[in-house]
Design a protein around this motif. Structure first.
Motif, PDB file in Angstrom:
ATOM      1  N   ASN A  46       0.718  -1.339   0.047  1.00  0.00           N
ATOM      2  CA  ASN A  46       0.007  -0.001   0.106  1.00  0.00           C
ATOM      3  C   ASN A  46       0.984   1.328   0.001  1.00  0.00           C
ATOM      4  O   ASN A  46       1.891   1.170   0.620  1.00  0.00           O
ATOM      5  N   ASP A  64      -1.944  -2.333  -4.202  1.00  0.00           N
ATOM      6  CA  ASP A  64      -3.175  -2.853  -3.758  1.00  0.00           C
ATOM      7  C   ASP A  64      -4.193  -1.854  -3.101  1.00  0.00           C
ATOM      8  O   ASP A  64      -5.452  -1.773  -3.372  1.00  0.00           O
ATOM      9  N   LEU A  65      -3.559  -0.722  -2.159  1.00  0.00           N
ATOM     10  CA  LEU A  65      -4.251   0.250  -2.065  1.00  0.00           C
ATOM     11  C   LEU A  65      -3.543   1.648  -2.053  1.00  0.00           C
ATOM     12  O   LEU A  65      -2.453   1.563  -1.474  1.00  0.00           O
ATOM     13  N   SER A 112      -7.388   3.145 -11.799  1.00  0.00           N
ATOM     14  CA  SER A 112      -7.589   2.163 -11.182  1.00  0.00           C
ATOM     15  C   SER A 112      -8.653   2.407  -9.936  1.00  0.00           C
ATOM     16  O   SER A 112      -8.611   3.653  -9.383  1.00  0.00           O
ATOM     17  N   ASN A 126      -8.337   1.600  -6.739  1.00  0.00           N
ATOM     18  CA  ASN A 126      -7.739   1.229  -5.546  1.00  0.00           C
ATOM     19  C   ASN A 126      -7.280   2.357  -4.491  1.00  0.00           C
ATOM     20  O   ASN A 126      -6.496   2.121  -3.508  1.00  0.00           O
ATOM     21  N   CYS A 184      -8.260   4.300  -1.303  1.00  0.00           N
ATOM     22  CA  CYS A 184      -9.010   4.258  -0.260  1.00  0.00           C
ATOM     23  C   CYS A 184      -8.823   5.706   0.669  1.00  0.00           C
ATOM     24  O   CYS A 184      -7.717   6.393   0.787  1.00  0.00           O
ATOM     25  N   ARG A 196     -12.398   3.137  -3.361  1.00  0.00           N
ATOM     26  CA  ARG A 196     -12.916   1.679  -2.867  1.00  0.00           C
ATOM     27  C   ARG A 196     -13.540   1.717  -1.651  1.00  0.00           C
ATOM     28  O   ARG A 196     -14.418   1.041  -1.087  1.00  0.00           O
ATOM     29  N   ILE A 228      -9.703  -5.793   0.059  1.00  0.00           N
ATOM     30  CA  ILE A 228      -8.264  -6.034  -0.649  1.00  0.00           C
ATOM     31  C   ILE A 228      -8.340  -7.346  -1.426  1.00  0.00           C
ATOM     32  O   ILE A 228      -8.974  -8.319  -1.185  1.00  0.00           O
TER      33      ILE A 228
END
Length: 300
Positions: A105, A120-121, A153, A155, A157, A184, A300
């Motif tokens: 992340n 991923d984030l 994307s 992804n 947060c 997300r 995730i």
């Protein structure tokens, strides 16, 4: 989440709970404390303004990996200011994945282009509606919204630090997370009162009121990446600290849980939701275990 990653984390959790182990699973590499903003609630920006070189960051990543860390965060300062020759944050994320980290992340203030699908984030700081976010971070709200729209994307947060300035705008950030393309989820923290920002800290009653809003927004469909089963412990700081399963490394120095551990008494006023969630999880709290399982599989 890949099935292999799920089994790794499940095995780690079971061993940690049953045998009361203190090995780490989550680590943060501070790649620079240089930042383009001077946020009112921040006590750790531009202390050295050093951008750490790639080879040093890579060694620190390897150190964390060798210690058992499999969830990695890149943090600043502002992470997207990091550069070493032609290498950018994207190269660090790719390197981390190749090294074997299961979740990678990146934390950012969102004022630079955030098209980073390899992560991923991307935890992006949004601190209220336009007026109150800008009161804290300067005139950046519109730029952040534009960068979110341009990302390729979903992804992203949102990452909100709730304090005396923005405590009444939790709903706004939840609604933005629910309604915006490429976002997300949203994750919250309470302000941790470093000595120079104590006036921004919330009372117990104010924390409870904020948690009540978050719970209502969850019921209304807001994608909140926090565990409501941990809220009562967060409100009254009734969770064990520090979190031995989390490490931070900055310029070769490893800290258990976070950099704030060096400030006397600050751990007892911790506002980090993930610290409460992880310490309760690895302490065997059944409600937290179940809710974290559902939340991580969803986001995730």
């Amino acid at each position: 989440m890949k099935l292999s990653s799920f089994f790794h984390f499940a095995s780690f959790g079971i061993k940690t709970i049953l045998f009361k182990k203190k090995e780490p699973i989550l680590g943060t590499v501070i790649i620079t404390d240089k930042c383009n903003l001077k946020c009112k609630h921040c006590s750790v920006n531009n202390i050295t303004a050093i951008v750490h070189p790639y080879e040093q960051v890579k060694r620190e990543m390897q150190t964390l990996y060798d210690m058992g860390v499999r969830i990695l965060f890149f943090c600043g300062g502002e992470t997207f200011l990091w550069k070493d020759g032609e290498k950018t944050v994207r190269d660090l994320v790719v390197e981390a994945k190749e090294m074997g980290f299961l979740i990678v992340n990146v934390v950012t203030n969102g004022t630079y282009p955030i098209d980073l699908p390899e992560a991923d984030l991307i935890l992006l700081s949004l601190d209220g509606d336009r007026e109150h976010h800008n009161m804290i971070r300067g005139d950046t709200y519109n730029l952040i919204m534009e960068n979110i729209e341009r990302a390729s994307s979903d992804n992203i947060c949102f990452y909100m630090a709730i304090n005396q300035i923005n405590k009444d705008y939790v709903r706004h950030v939840c609604e933005k997370a629910r309604d915006m393309k490429n976002v997300r989820a949203v994750s919250f923290n309470f302000h941790t009162p470093y000595p120079d920002t104590k006036e921004l800290a919330l009372s117990v009653a104010e924390k409870k009121a904020c948690c009540d809003v978050i719970v209502r927004m969850m019921k209304e469909g807001a994608p909140v990446f926090n565990l409501k089963s941990a809220f009562p412990y967060l409100v009254e700081n009734r969770f064990p600290v520090p979190c031995h399963q989390c490490l931070v490394i900055e310029d070769g120095k490893i800290s258990t849980c976070g950099r704030c551990i060096d400030v006397p008494g600050l751990c007892q006023e911790c506002g980090y939701f993930f610290v409460a969630e992880y310490t309760l999880l690895f302490g065997g709290n059944v409600k937290v275990i179940f809710e974290m399982l559902m939340t991580y599989l969803k986001y995730i």
